[in-house]
Design an enzyme around this catalytic site. Structure first.
Site, PDB file in Angstrom:
ATOM      1  N   ARG A 274       1.167  -1.080   0.028  1.00  0.00           N
ATOM      2  CA  ARG A 274      -0.232  -0.259  -0.011  1.00  0.00           C
ATOM      3  C   ARG A 274       1.092   1.227   0.555  1.00  0.00           C
ATOM      4  NH1 ARG A 274      -5.125  -2.043   3.744  1.00  0.00           N
ATOM      5  NH2 ARG A 274      -6.600  -2.556   2.042  1.00  0.00           N
TER       6      ARG A 274
ATOM      7  N   LYS B 227     -19.832 -15.686   2.927  1.00  0.00           N
ATOM      8  CA  LYS B 227     -21.007 -15.591   3.024  1.00  0.00           C
ATOM      9  C   LYS B 227     -22.016 -14.420   2.022  1.00  0.00           C
ATOM     10  CE  LYS B 227     -21.743 -14.227   7.997  1.00  0.00           C
ATOM     11  NZ  LYS B 227     -22.275 -12.477   8.384  1.00  0.00           N
TER      12      LYS B 227
ATOM     13  N   GLY C 294      -8.129  -7.626  -0.432  1.00  0.00           N
ATOM     14  CA  GLY C 294      -8.378  -8.886   0.782  1.00  0.00           C
ATOM     15  C   GLY C 294      -7.632  -9.914  -0.016  1.00  0.00           C
TER      16      GLY C 294
ATOM     17  N   GLY D   9     -12.760  -3.818   0.513  1.00  0.00           N
ATOM     18  CA  GLY D   9     -14.435  -3.671   1.077  1.00  0.00           C
ATOM     19  C   GLY D   9     -14.928  -2.536  -0.366  1.00  0.00           C
TER      20      GLY D   9
HETATM   21  P1  AMP Z   1     -14.754 -13.116   3.325  1.00  0.00           P
HETATM   22  O1  AMP Z   1     -15.146 -12.068   3.903  1.00  0.00           O
HETATM   23  O2  AMP Z   1     -16.374 -12.816   2.951  1.00  0.00           O
HETATM   24  O3  AMP Z   1     -14.272 -12.812   1.546  1.00  0.00           O
HETATM   25  O4  AMP Z   1     -14.861 -14.399   3.928  1.00  0.00           O
HETATM   26  C1  AMP Z   1     -13.027 -15.044   3.634  1.00  0.00           C
HETATM   27  C2  AMP Z   1     -13.385 -15.976   4.459  1.00  0.00           C
HETATM   28  O5  AMP Z   1     -14.516 -16.685   3.619  1.00  0.00           O
HETATM   29  C3  AMP Z   1     -12.115 -16.593   4.800  1.00  0.00           C
HETATM   30  O6  AMP Z   1     -11.441 -16.688   6.231  1.00  0.00           O
HETATM   31  C4  AMP Z   1     -12.233 -18.245   4.666  1.00  0.00           C
HETATM   32  O7  AMP Z   1     -11.835 -19.298   5.565  1.00  0.00           O
HETATM   33  C5  AMP Z   1     -13.323 -17.969   4.652  1.00  0.00           C
HETATM   34  N1  AMP Z   1     -14.523 -18.963   3.884  1.00  0.00           N
HETATM   35  C6  AMP Z   1     -13.812 -20.039   2.822  1.00  0.00           C
HETATM   36  N2  AMP Z   1     -14.874 -20.676   2.512  1.00  0.00           N
HETATM   37  C7  AMP Z   1     -15.385 -20.915   3.804  1.00  0.00           C
HETATM   38  C8  AMP Z   1     -16.254 -22.199   4.167  1.00  0.00           C
HETATM   39  N3  AMP Z   1     -15.916 -23.234   2.840  1.00  0.00           N
HETATM   40  N4  AMP Z   1     -16.367 -22.382   5.112  1.00  0.00           N
HETATM   41  C9  AMP Z   1     -16.384 -21.561   6.329  1.00  0.00           C
HETATM   42  N5  AMP Z   1     -15.630 -20.903   5.712  1.00  0.00           N
HETATM   43  C10 AMP Z   1     -15.185 -20.444   4.803  1.00  0.00           C
END
Ligand code: AMP
Length: 396
Positions: free
Chosen positions: A39, A200, A353, A376
């Site tokens: 960064r 999610k 990220g 984000g």
């Molecule tokens: P996000 O911040 O929504 O991009 O999510 C990233 C996080 O999703 C990471 O910390 C991963 O460990 C988690 N993740 C990815 N795949 C899975 C899964 N199948 N079950 C639970 N967590 C997950």
């Protein structure tokens, strides 16, 4: 897409005091050593331009979440040191943000000199976008430059508030982020494929909705895939699932069909009984995920399926890991996607990220067209949202 906001090249900075909001929110180890200076490196172009054009450069940034109080571990001092090394000239460090130290450094700052204010989040007024605080920051300068893409989705004092009081323009980094990401969204070379993963569905609803109008295919992996698989009637065992988003998942699947957008989901997954280093990894086809198993990564058939789809891509945007990639044995899917993106002949945009981390860890960073500095912010931009830190800048 060319940026419709003024940039530093559209304004005379000669001899002017220029307040530059950077995103120096860099990771550090326990001893305070910067572990990834990307960064900082990314803002050098803007800072060097200002030095070369005889400006007096006042930098500011946040670091971490000090929650409105001075906390030494969130000091920007290590950044000033690293930046001095990278620029090959001293970066004067203020011991406060809007206090005496900042004021006296600003008053004595000469053309071509660079100084850095302390962490703007040492004042709670920063995140409140307080007008007085914005005005005080603005009083240090003649021109405001925003180059902090990573916080452009926040309407804070130093990212948006100050623009009320000064001519406000974009730095090179913001310009690049908008041109590359905006260009891909507005006028992509096709096939345009989006890869979405992460935890999610609820975090990425807007992104999926916007991409259904633009992409040719959307690949869905990571935790969010299980809500879709459940919606399609598969048993998903103990896998992460948002039951209240099942209807939404169905309507997204329907919408994609109507728009002729191909949606790809995992066909096999790596499962485990617990999500930790010690857990045994078992690979099963989707449909065979038993009661006590959680899907934690995409399986080899899925990797092949996704790879095949990506071979013909001309533009790819990727946001979110394919599995729990923090645990090495569940990182294979994410690593393989990073690898294939490094090999294809396409515009590849990594949405910051976790995906950026995976690409860097794999050593593929220089093979990508663009790695966004804002997780984000890039997500909100892909969603089609207005980013306050960009919206506040002067139009061309
Ligand atoms: P996000 O911040 O929504 O991009 O999510 C990233 C996080 O999703 C990471 O910390 C991963 O460990 C988690 N993740 C990815 N795949 C899975 C899964 N199948 N079950 C639970 N967590 C997950």
């Amino acid at each position: 897409m060319s940026i419709n906001k003024k940039t530093i090249e559209d304004i005379n900075v000669n001899d002017k005091k220029v307040l530059v909001r950077c995103d120096f929110n860099v990771p550090q180890d326990e001893q305070g050593n910067i572990t990834d200076d990307r960064r900082i490196v990314e803002t050098l172009k803007t800072i060097k331009y200002l030095i070369d054009n005889n400006a007096r450069v006042i930098l500011c940034s946040h670091l971490g979440r000090p929650k409105g109080e001075f906390k030494m571990q969130y000091s920007l001092k290590p950044v000033a040191k690293r930046l001095s090394e990278l620029l090959g000239q001293e970066v004067k460090m203020a011991t406060d943000v809007i206090g005496e130290s900042a004021q006296s450094l600003v008053d004595s700052l000469q053309p071509k000199e660079v100084m850095l204010l302390e962490n703007v989040r040492f004042h709670k007024e920063e995140e409140e976008n307080n007008e007085e605080f914005s005005q005080k920051l603005a009083s240090f300068a003649d021109i405001y430059v925003n180059d902090a893409f990573g916080t452009a989705h926040r309407a804070h004092a130093s990212t948006a508030g100050v623009a009320k009081f000064l001519p406000a323009v974009a730095g090179y980094l913001i310009e690049k982020e908008i041109e590359v990401i905006g260009g891909a969204l507005d006028n992509p070379q096709r096939p345009f494929i989006a890869i979405l993963g992460g935890k999610k569905v609820s975090d990425k609803i807007g992104v999926i909705e916007n991409l259904i109008d633009k992409a040719d295919s959307i690949i869905i992996g990571g935790g969010m895939a299980y809500t879709f698989l459940k919606a399609e009637g598969y048993e998903i065992g103990n896998s992460i699932c948002e039951m209240d988003k099942i209807d939404l998942a169905l309507s997204l699947i329907e919408k994609a069909k109507m728009k002729n957008v191909k949606l790809l989901f995992p066909v096999d997954v790596v499962c485990a009984k617990q999500i930790n280093e010690e857990a045994d990894a078992i690979c099963v086809d989707v449909g065979n995920i038993q009661g006590d198993l959680s899907g934690v990564d995409i399986g080899p058939k899925t990797i092949e399926l996704f790879k095949k789809e990506l071979q013909n891509a001309k533009t790819v945007i990727w946001n979110g890991p394919m599995g729990v990639f923090e645990i090495e044995k569940f990182a294979n899917g994410t690593n393989e996607i990073a690898k294939v993106l490094s090999q294809i002949n396409a515009i590849t945009i990594i949405g910051g990220g976790d995906s950026a981390l995976a690409v860097e860890k794999g050593g593929y960073a220089d093979k990508m067209t663009h790695i966004s500095t804002g997780g984000g912010a890039s997500l909100e931009y892909i969603e089609g949202k207005v980013l306050p830190g960009i919206d506040c800048l002067n139009n061309k």
